[in-house]
Design an enzyme around this catalytic site. Structure first.
Site, mmCIF file in Angstrom:
data_model
loop_
_atom_site.group_PDB
_atom_site.id
_atom_site.type_symbol
_atom_site.label_atom_id
_atom_site.label_comp_id
_atom_site.label_asym_id
_atom_site.label_seq_id
_atom_site.Cartn_x
_atom_site.Cartn_y
_atom_site.Cartn_z
ATOM 1 N N TYR A 1 0.828 -1.213 0.000
ATOM 2 C CA TYR A 1 0.000 0.000 0.000
ATOM 3 C C TYR A 1 0.864 1.265 0.000
ATOM 4 C CZ TYR A 1 -4.645 -1.608 -0.495
ATOM 5 O OH TYR A 1 -5.784 -2.100 -1.073
ATOM 6 N N HIS B 1 -1.680 -2.297 6.100
ATOM 7 C CA HIS B 1 -1.951 -1.390 4.973
ATOM 8 C C HIS B 1 -2.609 -0.081 5.428
ATOM 9 C CE1 HIS B 1 -0.737 -4.695 2.622
ATOM 10 N NE2 HIS B 1 -1.900 -5.270 2.396
ATOM 11 N N ARG C 1 -15.107 -2.607 -4.954
ATOM 12 C CA ARG C 1 -13.662 -2.538 -4.697
ATOM 13 C C ARG C 1 -13.292 -1.078 -4.565
ATOM 14 N NH1 ARG C 1 -8.567 -2.371 -7.981
ATOM 15 N NH2 ARG C 1 -7.005 -3.254 -6.584
HETATM 16 C C1 BG6 Z 1 -3.041 -8.222 0.615
HETATM 17 C C2 BG6 Z 1 -4.027 -8.973 1.464
HETATM 18 O O1 BG6 Z 1 -1.986 -7.764 1.403
HETATM 19 O O2 BG6 Z 1 -3.695 -7.118 -0.010
HETATM 20 C C3 BG6 Z 1 -5.208 -9.434 0.628
HETATM 21 O O3 BG6 Z 1 -3.380 -10.098 2.049
HETATM 22 C C4 BG6 Z 1 -5.823 -8.285 -0.137
HETATM 23 O O4 BG6 Z 1 -6.182 -10.067 1.443
HETATM 24 C C5 BG6 Z 1 -4.735 -7.491 -0.882
HETATM 25 O O5 BG6 Z 1 -6.741 -8.820 -1.069
HETATM 26 C C6 BG6 Z 1 -5.309 -6.222 -1.477
HETATM 27 O O6 BG6 Z 1 -4.379 -5.580 -2.280
HETATM 28 P P1 BG6 Z 1 -4.858 -4.626 -3.461
HETATM 29 O O7 BG6 Z 1 -3.608 -3.972 -3.928
HETATM 30 O O8 BG6 Z 1 -5.483 -5.504 -4.498
HETATM 31 O O9 BG6 Z 1 -5.853 -3.689 -2.879
#
Ligand code: BG6
Length: 488
Positions: free
Chosen positions: A183, A244, A340
């Site tokens: 993140y 994150h 999302r």
């Molecule tokens: C990961 C988690 O660190 O981040 C997952 O373990 C999650 O559960 C993912 O789906 C999300 O990442 P992004 O970049 O797709 O938002």
């Protein structure tokens, strides 16, 4: 980078992370000519594979991206395979070390020989792998650097973090270690230092005098999808909030670092993050709403069918310093929700004159939203007069949309988070990686709550897949004073 050779070792080469993130990011760097011309990449794993078999396994993930197949094929020529009987197999790493040396000496011996080890493996094998690498593959600093990228989970609580950290720090100093939190590699997270500290009008209002509430949200429209074995052991708080969201939150709330330039930048930013983390008291159970989506335990990868692992959580934090005293800081994350989305939302207090000038009219509070994904944007929810004859306030957005403003220009690169962060490692930039003291404090803040949840077997509230999560979560946020302008 051009005057060096680079040997990359991806430990756990046939795992999910390596296939989906590590190799595709290395390909992106290769395609953008950001790897040294003398680069070799070794995939290390336990299966008995030839180089070609490894290529076949990873190629489907590489051709999914934006690069033509010829580029993928040239990249694969750099990728070789090394089998080991286990992650601590010193003989296998010794073999690997010989191959790396052969590669280095076949290139210009005047160059720096840099080595990057990427741990795409579960943390229970970090210790043995680190030891084997330390014994066989590390070289003197005069020859070039050796760096290690490690991935979460960095423990399940403060104690297990300390144990894991002890084993790693026995063999590697903080200068070698790059704890990745992807993140921090997202455009909008990277943006925060510039946004906050180069704009007068952000910096001047960024405090408890003007801000009603801060909310960071992570929403995913799907559930565990085969990752239940991992997820059920960790849950949403350890998976998303403790790392994150908390990481991004520190960048949003910290004091200005002493510098953003040069070698000192990495530590200056991380010092500022630790400073704000130290003002956050540990979280109480009353400051938290937990949820679990209906049907979660139907995932065949979840063994315990009576599991109480939360897949949704809203948590309220306090930052006890003059800038933030009394401002609720909300972290909210959930799986199997309606969309999302990841964003940071700052709601401002009511404008002082609004109450008597616009009494009785709908005069919503201003908000600024930094959208991390999808489609990066920054928008300011602002009241304007209803256009035309009416003089009633109406809320509108002043918006900076990255797709139309920046990404549509073919010269502007939009690197994905992993690609950006791996490049930072190659350049020795540690600012966007998590230092041990940050992580320690993050665990100190979350561990009492996590232990309470685990020990008293707190039952999460059920919610329907595809919904906003439990209604109790919206009520909780409203009780803390958030006035809802739009879906958050
Ligand atoms: C990961 C988690 O660190 O981040 C997952 O373990 C999650 O559960 C993912 O789906 C999300 O990442 P992004 O970049 O797709 O938002």
């Amino acid at each position: 980078l051009t005057s060096s050779t680079l040997s990359v070792v991806v430990v756990g080469a046939s795992g999910d992370l390596a296939k989906k993130k590590t190799f595709p990011s290395l390909l992106n760097l290769f395609a953008d000519k950001l790897l040294p011309s003398a680069t070799v990449i070794f995939g290390y794993a336990r299966s008995n594979l030839s180089d070609n078999e490894l290529h076949e396994r990873i190629k489907p993930y590489l051709v999914e991206g934006k690069h033509p197949e010829e580029v993928v094929d040239s990249f694969l020529k750099l990728v070789r395979y090394q089998q080991g009987s286990g992650y601590g197999d010193e003989n296998a790493f010794q073999d690997l070390s010989v191959k790396i040396e052969e590669f280095e000496f076949s290139n210009d011996s005047e160059k720096h020989f840099n080595r990057l080890f990427y741990f795409a493996i579960p943390p229970n094998v970090f210790a043995e792998t680190a030891l084997a690498i330390k014994k066989t593959c590390m070289q003197g600093e005069d020859k070039g650097w050796s760096r290690l990228i490690v991935e979460k989970p960095f423990g399940r609580d403060l104690k297990s973090f300390e144990e894991l950290n002890k084993t790693l720090s026995k063999h590697f100093t903080e200068d070698h270690l790059y704890r990745i939190d992807h993140y921090l590699g997202k455009e909008m997270a990277q943006n925060l230092m510039v946004l906050r500290f180069s704009n007068t009008w952000f910096e001047r209002v960024w405090n408890a005098d003007n801000i009603k509430m801060v909310m960071l949200t992570f929403k995913e429209p799907f559930g565990t999808e085969g990752r239940g074995g991992y997820f059920d052991k960790y849950g949403i708080i350890r998976d998303i909030l403790q790392n994150h969201l908390l990481q991004v939150m520190t960048l949003l709330t910290c004091e200005p670092p002493t510098t953003l330039e040069g070698n000192g930048a990495g530590n200056a930013i991380r010092d500022a993050k630790v400073h704000v983390l130290k003002s956050i008291p540990p979280i109480e159970l009353e400051d938290c709403i937990l949820g679990q989506y209906e049907g979660y335990a139907d995932d065949p990868t979840i063994e315990n069918k009576d599991t109480n692992t939360p897949t949704f959580a809203v948590i309220r934090l306090k930052i006890n310093n003059p800038r933030w005293a009394g401002v609720p800081i909300i972290l909210k994350a959930g799986k199997a929700l309606n969309e999302r989305k990841a964003e940071m939302r700052i709601q401002f207090k009511d404008a002082p004159a609004a109450e008597y000038l616009f009494a009785g009219k709908d005069c919503p509070r201003d908000e600024i939203v930094f959208r991390l994904q999808p489609h990066e944007s920054i928008y300011l929810k602002t009241n304007v007069k209803s256009p035309g004859f009416s003089s009633k306030p109406v809320q509108s957005e002043m918006e900076l949309n990255y797709n139309t403003r920046f990404w549509s220009d073919s010269k502007t690169v939009n690197p994905d988070a992993y690609t950006r962060l791996i490049l930072d490692v190659l350049q020795g930039k540690q600012a966007s990686f998590v230092r041990d003291d940050e992580l320690r404090r993050a665990w100190e803040i979350f561990t009492p709550l996590l232990h309470k949840i685990d020990n008293t077997n707190v039952k999460p509230i059920k919610y329907i897949q595809g919904s906003r999560g439990p209604v109790e979560a919206d009520e909780f946020v409203a009780c803390l004073g958030y006035s809802r302008n739009e879906n958050y």
